[in-house]
Scaffold this motif. Structure first.
Motif, PDB file in Angstrom:
ATOM      1  N   LYS A  34      25.152 -20.200 -35.907  1.00 37.41           N
ATOM      2  CA  LYS A  34      24.430 -21.462 -36.052  1.00 37.41           C
ATOM      3  C   LYS A  34      25.335 -22.661 -35.783  1.00 37.41           C
ATOM      4  O   LYS A  34      24.922 -23.641 -35.146  1.00 37.41           O
ATOM      5  CB  LYS A  34      23.846 -21.568 -37.460  1.00 37.41           C
ATOM      6  CG  LYS A  34      22.703 -20.601 -37.739  1.00 37.41           C
ATOM      7  CD  LYS A  34      22.236 -20.714 -39.183  1.00 37.41           C
ATOM      8  CE  LYS A  34      21.074 -19.777 -39.483  1.00 37.41           C
ATOM      9  NZ  LYS A  34      20.630 -19.889 -40.905  1.00 37.41           N
ATOM     10  N   ALA A  84      25.680 -23.048 -32.187  1.00 40.33           N
ATOM     11  CA  ALA A  84      24.430 -23.558 -31.632  1.00 40.33           C
ATOM     12  C   ALA A  84      24.283 -25.057 -31.870  1.00 40.33           C
ATOM     13  O   ALA A  84      23.646 -25.763 -31.070  1.00 40.33           O
ATOM     14  CB  ALA A  84      23.243 -22.806 -32.236  1.00 40.33           C
ATOM     15  N   LEU A  85      24.883 -25.570 -32.946  1.00 36.23           N
ATOM     16  CA  LEU A  85      24.841 -27.007 -33.230  1.00 36.23           C
ATOM     17  C   LEU A  85      25.875 -27.808 -32.445  1.00 36.23           C
ATOM     18  O   LEU A  85      25.871 -29.029 -32.509  1.00 36.23           O
ATOM     19  CB  LEU A  85      25.059 -27.242 -34.728  1.00 36.23           C
ATOM     20  CG  LEU A  85      23.934 -26.778 -35.664  1.00 36.23           C
ATOM     21  CD1 LEU A  85      24.368 -26.930 -37.123  1.00 36.23           C
ATOM     22  CD2 LEU A  85      22.644 -27.551 -35.405  1.00 36.23           C
ATOM     23  N   PRO A 145      22.142 -25.151 -28.339  1.00 37.19           N
ATOM     24  CA  PRO A 145      20.910 -25.585 -29.017  1.00 37.19           C
ATOM     25  C   PRO A 145      19.690 -24.753 -28.662  1.00 37.19           C
ATOM     26  O   PRO A 145      18.764 -24.613 -29.468  1.00 37.19           O
ATOM     27  CB  PRO A 145      20.761 -27.038 -28.570  1.00 37.19           C
ATOM     28  CG  PRO A 145      22.136 -27.483 -28.225  1.00 37.19           C
ATOM     29  CD  PRO A 145      22.812 -26.282 -27.664  1.00 37.19           C
ATOM     30  N   LEU A 151      18.393 -23.446 -41.065  1.00 36.96           N
ATOM     31  CA  LEU A 151      18.222 -23.353 -39.612  1.00 36.96           C
ATOM     32  C   LEU A 151      17.650 -21.992 -39.234  1.00 36.96           C
ATOM     33  O   LEU A 151      17.988 -20.970 -39.826  1.00 36.96           O
ATOM     34  CB  LEU A 151      19.561 -23.559 -38.907  1.00 36.96           C
ATOM     35  CG  LEU A 151      20.205 -24.946 -39.042  1.00 36.96           C
ATOM     36  CD1 LEU A 151      21.591 -24.935 -38.443  1.00 36.96           C
ATOM     37  CD2 LEU A 151      19.332 -26.011 -38.376  1.00 36.96           C
ATOM     38  N   ARG A 152      16.780 -21.986 -38.235  1.00 36.92           N
ATOM     39  CA  ARG A 152      16.176 -20.751 -37.761  1.00 36.92           C
ATOM     40  C   ARG A 152      16.640 -20.461 -36.331  1.00 36.92           C
ATOM     41  O   ARG A 152      16.804 -21.376 -35.516  1.00 36.92           O
ATOM     42  CB  ARG A 152      14.646 -20.867 -37.787  1.00 36.92           C
ATOM     43  CG  ARG A 152      14.084 -21.073 -39.195  1.00 36.92           C
ATOM     44  CD  ARG A 152      14.271 -19.815 -40.045  1.00 36.92           C
ATOM     45  NE  ARG A 152      13.806 -20.002 -41.411  1.00 36.92           N
ATOM     46  CZ  ARG A 152      14.610 -20.252 -42.437  1.00 36.92           C
ATOM     47  NH1 ARG A 152      15.916 -20.339 -42.243  1.00 36.92           N
ATOM     48  NH2 ARG A 152      14.126 -20.407 -43.655  1.00 36.92           N
ATOM     49  N   LEU A 153      16.829 -19.190 -36.035  1.00 31.44           N
ATOM     50  CA  LEU A 153      17.293 -18.762 -34.716  1.00 31.44           C
ATOM     51  C   LEU A 153      16.136 -18.227 -33.885  1.00 31.44           C
ATOM     52  O   LEU A 153      15.143 -17.737 -34.425  1.00 31.44           O
ATOM     53  CB  LEU A 153      18.362 -17.676 -34.861  1.00 31.44           C
ATOM     54  CG  LEU A 153      19.610 -18.054 -35.682  1.00 31.44           C
ATOM     55  CD1 LEU A 153      20.570 -16.869 -35.737  1.00 31.44           C
ATOM     56  CD2 LEU A 153      20.299 -19.273 -35.102  1.00 31.44           C
ATOM     57  N   HIS A 171      19.327 -21.786 -28.641  1.00 32.06           N
ATOM     58  CA  HIS A 171      19.223 -20.591 -29.477  1.00 32.06           C
ATOM     59  C   HIS A 171      18.702 -20.894 -30.883  1.00 32.06           C
ATOM     60  O   HIS A 171      18.607 -19.978 -31.711  1.00 32.06           O
ATOM     61  CB  HIS A 171      20.580 -19.883 -29.556  1.00 32.06           C
ATOM     62  CG  HIS A 171      21.014 -19.340 -28.228  1.00 32.06           C
ATOM     63  ND1 HIS A 171      22.023 -19.919 -27.484  1.00 32.06           N
ATOM     64  CD2 HIS A 171      20.549 -18.297 -27.495  1.00 32.06           C
ATOM     65  CE1 HIS A 171      22.173 -19.244 -26.347  1.00 32.06           C
ATOM     66  NE2 HIS A 171      21.295 -18.257 -26.338  1.00 32.06           N
ATOM     67  N   LEU A 172      18.410 -22.164 -31.151  1.00 37.08           N
ATOM     68  CA  LEU A 172      17.792 -22.537 -32.416  1.00 37.08           C
ATOM     69  C   LEU A 172      16.281 -22.642 -32.244  1.00 37.08           C
ATOM     70  O   LEU A 172      15.791 -23.160 -31.242  1.00 37.08           O
ATOM     71  CB  LEU A 172      18.345 -23.874 -32.897  1.00 37.08           C
ATOM     72  CG  LEU A 172      19.833 -23.910 -33.258  1.00 37.08           C
ATOM     73  CD1 LEU A 172      20.246 -25.334 -33.606  1.00 37.08           C
ATOM     74  CD2 LEU A 172      20.126 -22.966 -34.424  1.00 37.08           C
ATOM     75  N   ASP A 173      15.553 -22.148 -33.223  1.00 37.70           N
ATOM     76  CA  ASP A 173      14.082 -22.211 -33.191  1.00 37.70           C
ATOM     77  C   ASP A 173      13.660 -23.525 -33.830  1.00 37.70           C
ATOM     78  O   ASP A 173      13.699 -23.682 -35.057  1.00 37.70           O
ATOM     79  CB  ASP A 173      13.518 -21.017 -33.959  1.00 37.70           C
ATOM     80  CG  ASP A 173      11.994 -20.965 -33.890  1.00 37.70           C
ATOM     81  OD1 ASP A 173      11.384 -21.918 -33.382  1.00 37.70           O
ATOM     82  OD2 ASP A 173      11.433 -19.950 -34.347  1.00 37.70           O
ATOM     83  N   THR A 174      13.287 -24.477 -33.023  1.00 42.18           N
ATOM     84  CA  THR A 174      12.911 -25.795 -33.536  1.00 42.18           C
ATOM     85  C   THR A 174      11.413 -25.910 -33.805  1.00 42.18           C
ATOM     86  O   THR A 174      10.935 -26.962 -34.242  1.00 42.18           O
ATOM     87  CB  THR A 174      13.314 -26.889 -32.525  1.00 42.18           C
ATOM     88  OG1 THR A 174      12.707 -26.610 -31.255  1.00 42.18           O
ATOM     89  CG2 THR A 174      14.835 -26.930 -32.362  1.00 42.18           C
TER      90      THR A 174
END
Length: 383
Positions: free
Chosen positions: A321, A324-325, A376, A48-50, A378-381
């Protein structure tokens, strides 16, 4: 060359491997079968990327949270680990003191070495973990003991109708009885004289402290283990959890949920919270990682119950993370036992301080000041 300044979980792991007999280290460290799920738990969180943000006012970042109604310095609790008291002298009591000093809950396993009363006297009443045993009278007695010791949060494990196929335990003599496995274990013990002196001799009695009333006359871990193995009940259903809900007056968290339908069933029987868990990859190999399952479960029941997660968390960034999930907080298992084996109470304190610092830095650089605001977004999608 010895490693004097552990800075990451793998450092603590290497130190633990040097200090523990091989069968005990692999019991803590290993997973089921080919350990694919054990690896996926770590790898999927790592992938996962932030989103990093700048020029946000992060002068006052607060890592505090509330888990199971308990104020915490960060959204983390120490997970229940069986036999943790063999990793260090009276290990669960040491870890409980470290958790209390760090401002996070400690969860005591049913199959701990230190009994509830000892752990509660060492710090504060812990959360207590329990399985559904065939002997319901034993379950009631353990619940009564937990309540009398001041425990108000019960972490009930639901994913262990039978123990998983843990190949490392077979290879190194942990999962078998008889002369040959005993000789194999003895050789591994003699290779760790420091452990023999500090734990095996000065840490007595080495037995399941919470079960002495249930297994009268048993004087060794093999007798206790045989009783525990015979008590696993593959016939347990949600009806039994309804019965449990009627027995326990405190807060109930069901640990071992990996499916949305099961999460909804947990809420329906009155659980205040669930722990999204695959038992650290120790039960059914090739099931999905908890990071893969957490978002859908949090979306389905997060408004009705407190959603926690375990398995694969290896630092403060992973805590970020997990939030964030969709989790409210995390339970951490192997890393705290590695630190305990490496440096006792001081090691666990250092580990938790490091993780709190990592979480604070992650929040600062992601531009968020409260753990409750992590989500969510804060996650880099895009990466």
């Amino acid at each position: 060359m010895s490693l004097h300044y552990p800075a990451a979980p793998q450092d603590w792991r290497r130190l633990a491997a040097r200090r523990l007999p091989r069968f005990l280290f692999d019991y803590i460290d290993g997973g089921a079968n080919d350990e694919r799920t054990l690896a996926a738990n770590v790898d999927d969180l790592a992938a996962l990327r932030l989103r990093q943000r700048v020029l946000v006012d992060v002068a006052q970042v607060d890592t505090r949270a509330t888990l199971a109604g308990q104020p915490c310095a960060l959204p983390l609790a120490l997970a229940p680990i069986g036999l943790a008291g063999m990793a260090a002298r009276r290990g669960e009591a040491q870890a409980a003191r470290a958790a209390h000093a760090a401002g996070v809950p400690f969860t005591l396993s049913t199959v701990s070495i230190c009994p509830l009363a000892e752990v509660a006297a060492a710090s504060v009443p812990p959360w207590f973990q329990l399985y559904m045993l065939r002997d319901r009278g034993a379950v009631r007695a353990l619940l009564d003991d937990a309540w009398a010791a001041g425990c108000r949060t019960l972490v009930f494990t639901v994913d262990l109708p039978l123990p998983g196929m843990r190949l490392r335990d077979i290879r190194h003599g942990m999962a078998a009885s008889g002369a040959r496995p005993a000789l194999l274990r003895a050789a591994q013990v003699l290779a760790r004289p420091g452990w023999v002196w500090n734990v095996a001799l000065r840490g007595k009695p080495l037995r399941f402290g919470n079960l002495t009333a249930q297994v009268p006359g048993a004087r060794d871990l093999n007798a206790f283990k045989a009783w525990v193995d015979a008590q696993f009940d593959p016939g347990v259903t949600w009806k039994d959890i309804e019965w449990l809900r009627g027995q326990w007056k405190g807060r109930l968290l069901l640990k071992g949920i990996l499916d949305v339908e099961d999460a909804r069933a947990a809420v329906a029987v009155g659980a205040e919270g669930i722990v999204v868990s695959n038992h650290g990859g120790r039960q059914l190999d090739s099931v999905a990682s908890t990071a893969a399952k957490l978002p859908a479960i949090a979306q389905a029941v997060g408004a009705q119950a407190e959603v926690l997660v375990d398995s694969g968390v290896r630092g403060g960034v992973d805590v970020f993370k997990a939030l964030a999930l969709g989790a409210r907080g995390v339970l951490v298992g192997r890393p705290w036992v590695w630190a305990l084996a490496a440096q006792g109470e001081a090691g666990v304190r250092t580990l938790l301080a490091q993780w709190q610092r990592e979480l604070l830095l992650a929040m600062t650089l992601a531009g968020v000041t409260r753990t409750a605001d992590i989500g969510p977004r804060h996650l880099d999608t895009d990466s």
